[in-house]
Design a protein around this motif. Structure first.
Motif, PDB file in Angstrom:
ATOM      1  N   VAL A 179       0.839  -1.201   0.000  1.00 22.62           N
ATOM      2  CA  VAL A 179       0.000   0.000   0.000  1.00 22.62           C
ATOM      3  C   VAL A 179       0.874   1.252   0.000  1.00 22.62           C
ATOM      4  CG1 VAL A 179      -1.713   1.321   1.322  1.00 22.62           C
ATOM      5  CG2 VAL A 179      -1.989  -1.135   1.041  1.00 22.62           C
ATOM      6  N   THR A 180       2.005   1.190   0.667  1.00 23.42           N
ATOM      7  CA  THR A 180       2.940   2.319   0.656  1.00 23.42           C
ATOM      8  C   THR A 180       3.449   2.570  -0.757  1.00 23.42           C
ATOM      9  OG1 THR A 180       3.626   1.807   2.920  1.00 23.42           O
ATOM     10  CG2 THR A 180       5.063   3.258   1.649  1.00 23.42           C
ATOM     11  N   LEU A 181       3.859   1.514  -1.446  1.00 19.08           N
ATOM     12  CA  LEU A 181       4.337   1.651  -2.827  1.00 19.08           C
ATOM     13  C   LEU A 181       3.269   2.265  -3.730  1.00 19.08           C
ATOM     14  CD1 LEU A 181       6.298  -1.578  -3.871  1.00 19.08           C
ATOM     15  CD2 LEU A 181       7.210   0.655  -3.269  1.00 19.08           C
ATOM     16  N   TYR A 182       2.071   1.695  -3.687  1.00 15.07           N
ATOM     17  CA  TYR A 182       0.998   2.181  -4.563  1.00 15.07           C
ATOM     18  C   TYR A 182       0.626   3.631  -4.227  1.00 15.07           C
ATOM     19  CZ  TYR A 182       0.323  -2.789  -5.716  1.00 15.07           C
ATOM     20  OH  TYR A 182       0.509  -4.087  -6.108  1.00 15.07           O
ATOM     21  N   SER A 183       0.566   3.944  -2.943  1.00 13.49           N
ATOM     22  CA  SER A 183       0.167   5.293  -2.533  1.00 13.49           C
ATOM     23  C   SER A 183       1.180   6.338  -2.993  1.00 13.49           C
ATOM     24  CB  SER A 183       0.008   5.355  -1.006  1.00 13.49           C
ATOM     25  OG  SER A 183      -1.024   4.504  -0.568  1.00 13.49           O
ATOM     26  N   ILE A 184       2.462   6.031  -2.835  1.00 11.43           N
ATOM     27  CA  ILE A 184       3.497   6.973  -3.275  1.00 11.43           C
ATOM     28  C   ILE A 184       3.444   7.140  -4.791  1.00 11.43           C
ATOM     29  CG2 ILE A 184       5.989   7.342  -3.492  1.00 11.43           C
ATOM     30  CD1 ILE A 184       6.320   5.987  -0.764  1.00 11.43           C
ATOM     31  N   ALA A 185       3.257   6.035  -5.513  1.00  7.78           N
ATOM     32  CA  ALA A 185       3.193   6.100  -6.977  1.00  7.78           C
ATOM     33  C   ALA A 185       2.015   6.948  -7.443  1.00  7.78           C
ATOM     34  CB  ALA A 185       3.105   4.690  -7.554  1.00  7.78           C
ATOM     35  N   ILE A 186       0.855   6.781  -6.802  1.00 10.15           N
ATOM     36  CA  ILE A 186      -0.328   7.583  -7.149  1.00 10.15           C
ATOM     37  C   ILE A 186      -0.063   9.059  -6.859  1.00 10.15           C
ATOM     38  CG2 ILE A 186      -2.739   8.074  -6.560  1.00 10.15           C
ATOM     39  CD1 ILE A 186      -2.987   5.047  -5.825  1.00 10.15           C
ATOM     40  N   ALA A 187       0.468   9.332  -5.676  1.00  9.36           N
ATOM     41  CA  ALA A 187       0.717  10.725  -5.276  1.00  9.36           C
ATOM     42  C   ALA A 187       1.752  11.390  -6.178  1.00  9.36           C
ATOM     43  CB  ALA A 187       1.174  10.767  -3.819  1.00  9.36           C
ATOM     44  N   LYS A 188       2.748  10.623  -6.588  1.00  6.39           N
ATOM     45  CA  LYS A 188       3.751  11.138  -7.532  1.00  6.39           C
ATOM     46  C   LYS A 188       3.079  11.517  -8.841  1.00  6.39           C
ATOM     47  CE  LYS A 188       7.579   9.500 -10.427  1.00  6.39           C
ATOM     48  NZ  LYS A 188       8.374   8.313 -10.841  1.00  6.39           N
ATOM     49  N   GLU A 189       2.206  10.644  -9.339  1.00  6.70           N
ATOM     50  CA  GLU A 189       1.495  10.905 -10.591  1.00  6.70           C
ATOM     51  C   GLU A 189       0.589  12.129 -10.466  1.00  6.70           C
ATOM     52  OE1 GLU A 189       0.475  10.496 -14.488  1.00  6.70           O
ATOM     53  OE2 GLU A 189       2.007   9.327 -13.438  1.00  6.70           O
ATOM     54  N   LEU A 190       0.060  12.371  -9.271  1.00 10.30           N
ATOM     55  CA  LEU A 190      -0.803  13.535  -9.029  1.00 10.30           C
ATOM     56  C   LEU A 190      -0.009  14.830  -8.852  1.00 10.30           C
ATOM     57  CD1 LEU A 190      -3.446  11.963  -6.612  1.00 10.30           C
ATOM     58  CD2 LEU A 190      -3.892  12.860  -8.908  1.00 10.30           C
ATOM     59  N   GLY A 191       1.314  14.720  -8.775  1.00 13.75           N
ATOM     60  CA  GLY A 191       2.157  15.915  -8.705  1.00 13.75           C
ATOM     61  C   GLY A 191       2.492  16.413  -7.315  1.00 13.75           C
ATOM     62  N   TYR A 192       2.276  15.596  -6.292  1.00 14.61           N
ATOM     63  CA  TYR A 192       2.624  16.013  -4.934  1.00 14.61           C
ATOM     64  C   TYR A 192       4.132  16.192  -4.793  1.00 14.61           C
ATOM     65  CZ  TYR A 192      -2.034  15.227  -2.972  1.00 14.61           C
ATOM     66  OH  TYR A 192      -3.370  15.316  -2.671  1.00 14.61           O
ATOM     67  N   LYS A 193       4.530  17.165  -3.973  1.00 12.92           N
ATOM     68  CA  LYS A 193       5.947  17.430  -3.711  1.00 12.92           C
ATOM     69  C   LYS A 193       6.474  16.480  -2.630  1.00 12.92           C
ATOM     70  CE  LYS A 193       5.814  20.741  -6.686  1.00 12.92           C
ATOM     71  NZ  LYS A 193       6.349  20.464  -8.042  1.00 12.92           N
ATOM     72  N   TYR A 194       7.796  16.534  -2.432  1.00  8.56           N
ATOM     73  CA  TYR A 194       8.478  15.532  -1.606  1.00  8.56           C
ATOM     74  C   TYR A 194       7.906  15.436  -0.192  1.00  8.56           C
ATOM     75  CZ  TYR A 194      12.134  12.668   0.410  1.00  8.56           C
ATOM     76  OH  TYR A 194      12.810  11.647   1.028  1.00  8.56           O
ATOM     77  N   ASP A 195       7.699  16.564   0.470  1.00 11.13           N
ATOM     78  CA  ASP A 195       7.246  16.519   1.867  1.00 11.13           C
ATOM     79  C   ASP A 195       5.887  15.833   1.990  1.00 11.13           C
ATOM     80  OD1 ASP A 195       9.541  17.751   2.708  1.00 11.13           O
ATOM     81  OD2 ASP A 195       8.644  19.742   2.956  1.00 11.13           O
ATOM     82  N   ASP A 196       4.995  16.124   1.047  1.00 13.86           N
ATOM     83  CA  ASP A 196       3.684  15.469   1.072  1.00 13.86           C
ATOM     84  C   ASP A 196       3.799  13.991   0.699  1.00 13.86           C
ATOM     85  OD1 ASP A 196       2.208  17.622   1.945  1.00 13.86           O
ATOM     86  OD2 ASP A 196       1.677  18.308  -0.068  1.00 13.86           O
ATOM     87  N   LEU A 197       4.663  13.683  -0.258  1.00  8.42           N
ATOM     88  CA  LEU A 197       4.885  12.279  -0.630  1.00  8.42           C
ATOM     89  C   LEU A 197       5.374  11.479   0.578  1.00  8.42           C
ATOM     90  CD1 LEU A 197       6.650  12.645  -4.102  1.00  8.42           C
ATOM     91  CD2 LEU A 197       4.354  11.763  -3.681  1.00  8.42           C
ATOM     92  N   ARG A 198       6.217  12.105   1.351  1.00  9.36           N
ATOM     93  CA  ARG A 198       6.761  11.437   2.547  1.00  9.36           C
ATOM     94  C   ARG A 198       5.654  11.183   3.568  1.00  9.36           C
ATOM     95  NH1 ARG A 198      10.427  13.111   7.240  1.00  9.36           N
ATOM     96  NH2 ARG A 198      12.000  11.469   7.350  1.00  9.36           N
ATOM     97  N   LEU A 199       4.807  12.188   3.794  1.00 11.36           N
ATOM     98  CA  LEU A 199       3.695  12.023   4.737  1.00 11.36           C
ATOM     99  C   LEU A 199       2.715  10.955   4.261  1.00 11.36           C
ATOM    100  CD1 LEU A 199       2.767  15.659   5.881  1.00 11.36           C
ATOM    101  CD2 LEU A 199       3.617  13.791   7.304  1.00 11.36           C
ATOM    102  N   ILE A 200       2.430  10.952   2.963  1.00 12.91           N
ATOM    103  CA  ILE A 200       1.525   9.941   2.402  1.00 12.91           C
ATOM    104  C   ILE A 200       2.137   8.554   2.566  1.00 12.91           C
ATOM    105  CG2 ILE A 200       0.541   9.068   0.224  1.00 12.91           C
ATOM    106  CD1 ILE A 200       0.291  12.121  -0.563  1.00 12.91           C
ATOM    107  N   GLY A 201       3.445   8.446   2.341  1.00 11.91           N
ATOM    108  CA  GLY A 201       4.130   7.169   2.512  1.00 11.91           C
ATOM    109  C   GLY A 201       4.076   6.667   3.944  1.00 11.91           C
ATOM    110  N   ILE A 202       4.308   7.556   4.887  1.00 12.33           N
ATOM    111  CA  ILE A 202       4.251   7.172   6.308  1.00 12.33           C
ATOM    112  C   ILE A 202       2.816   6.793   6.688  1.00 12.33           C
ATOM    113  CG2 ILE A 202       4.573   7.975   8.685  1.00 12.33           C
ATOM    114  CD1 ILE A 202       6.789   9.851   7.564  1.00 12.33           C
ATOM    115  N   GLY A 203       1.852   7.599   6.208  1.00 12.06           N
ATOM    116  CA  GLY A 203       0.446   7.300   6.485  1.00 12.06           C
ATOM    117  C   GLY A 203       0.031   5.953   5.926  1.00 12.06           C
ATOM    118  N   ALA A 204       0.533   5.632   4.726  1.00 14.13           N
ATOM    119  CA  ALA A 204       0.206   4.346   4.102  1.00 14.13           C
ATOM    120  C   ALA A 204       0.843   3.190   4.863  1.00 14.13           C
ATOM    121  CB  ALA A 204       0.672   4.345   2.648  1.00 14.13           C
TER     122      ALA A 204
END
Length: 367
Positions: free
Chosen positions: A142-167
């Motif tokens: 779920v962490t992998l998929y969530s980061i990949a989705i967020a990357k595709e949506l254009g989120y910046k590094y800090d948000d990608l990191r939070l999404i990864g931790i949340g996942a």
């Protein structure tokens, strides 16, 4: 290499990809020859699919974004961290997890580096890894998929990191649910399901007391089962009430759940999992998230035999980076007749063609 159902395995076939256990040890090595005892053992392990090498799939490879060693290391750390939380209650859980937080952040940073430095789509590696508990593998996937989705949506590094931790921590509340419910082989009773649903609230209570992790991570755990139309749980939130991070994790969570073996049902193939997500797009799942997800994940894995709508049969040879739903197909059969020489088409160039069926039980007669 190609993907084949365990039901179609025959003695003499050659294993194309090593199967690993949770300890990082090979259960079945690449290049091993299939035998009847091996087939029986694979059935005991509940393995549904295997990658084999044969002439039909010669030269076709299945790429892996995260190296096996790194994947196994990450899952082991998740397992070790979560096991320290079992049997602990109240604020003590948050205290112990706080001490583990730096390690969890480091894991997410490493995964972020791999994903951000690659233009590849994520491939579901069917049954290449076996784990003793679904929770650890699920948290990783779920962490992998969530980061990949967020990357595709254009989120910046800090948000990608939070999404990864949340996942990675979205299901931590399941550690507070009785094991007999988590591991129940059949369907849950209404009472048991009500207890299971509380894992979202348990996760929020654990994570909101952490000093080292953002409160947004707690909301990822709290809201990842909420749905746009209010049909989710635990609070029945609707679209505007659900945090964007939780909307991303919701899609990743469902996709991994349906494409993984569970104690109460068999896994789906990636394309079938994507259909489930698409069916809920706009009602249960955010449309933008679903669209980004579909661009990020391989629909038909390399090495998958497919029957096309015009009756031709082929094997997925290569992914189309511009359209993940329309890969390149190596055609080897027309009108149920094996061709003397194969040829490759791009489904993107033939919009009238579609994949009618995935044939993991296809037996090749090519020697």
């Amino acid at each position: 290499m190609r993907l084949i159902s365990i039901d179609a395995l025959q003695p003499g076939m050659v294993v194309a990809r090593t199967i690993w256990n949770e300890a990082g040890l090979p259960l079945l090595q690449k290049d091993a020859k299939i035998s009847i005892p091996i087939i029986n053992r694979l059935r005991q392990l509940n393995i549904k699919y295997l990658y084999i090498d044969d002439k039909l799939s010669q030269g076709i490879e299945v790429s892996e974004l995260i190296a096996p060693e790194k994947r196994l290391e990450v899952v082991k750390v998740i397992k070790d961290s979560f096991k320290k939380l079992r049997g602990i209650e109240g604020k003590d859980v948050s205290y112990v997890l706080d001490k583990q937080s730096n390690e969890i952040k480091m894991l997410v940073d490493n995964l972020l580096e791999s994903i951000l430095n690659s233009n590849e789509m994520l491939t579901v590696l069917t049954d290449s890894y076996l784990y003793d508990e679904y929770l650890y593998q699920h948290s990783f996937q779920v962490t992998l998929y969530s980061i990949a989705i967020a990357k595709e949506l254009g989120y910046k590094y800090d948000d990608l990191r939070l999404i990864g931790i949340g996942a990675m921590l979205h299901d931590v509340g399941k550690l507070q649910v009785p094991t007999n419910i988590i591991m129940k082989p059949g369907h849950l009773t209404n009472e048991e399901f009500d207890i299971m649903k509380e894992h979202a609230r348990f996760g929020f209570d654990i994570l909101r007391n952490l000093h080292s992790i953002s409160l947004l991570v707690a909301h990822c755990a709290f809201q990842h089962h909420e749905r746009l139309d209010g049909s989710g749980y635990p609070r029945g939130l609707v679209d505007h009430e659900i945090h964007p991070f939780a909307k991303i994790i919701a899609v990743a969570d469902v996709f991994d759940a349906v494409t993984s073996n569970r104690v109460y049902r068999e896994k789906m193939l990636p394309s079938q999992g994507i259909e489930i997500i698409e069916a809920g797009s706009g009602t249960m799942f955010d449309q933008r998230v679903v669209d980004a997800f579909k661009r990020s994940v391989v629909h038909f894995s390399n090495g998958t035999i497919v029957l096309l709508s015009d009756g031709r049969r082929g094997i997925v040879a290569k992914q189309n980076m511009n359209n993940s739903a329309r890969p390149y197909i190596r055609i080897f059969e027309e009108n149920n007749t094996m061709l003397k020489s194969t040829y490759i088409i791009s489904l993107e160039e033939y919009p009238e063609l579609s994949v009618n069926k995935i044939e993991t039980e296809y037996i090749s007669h090519v020697e």
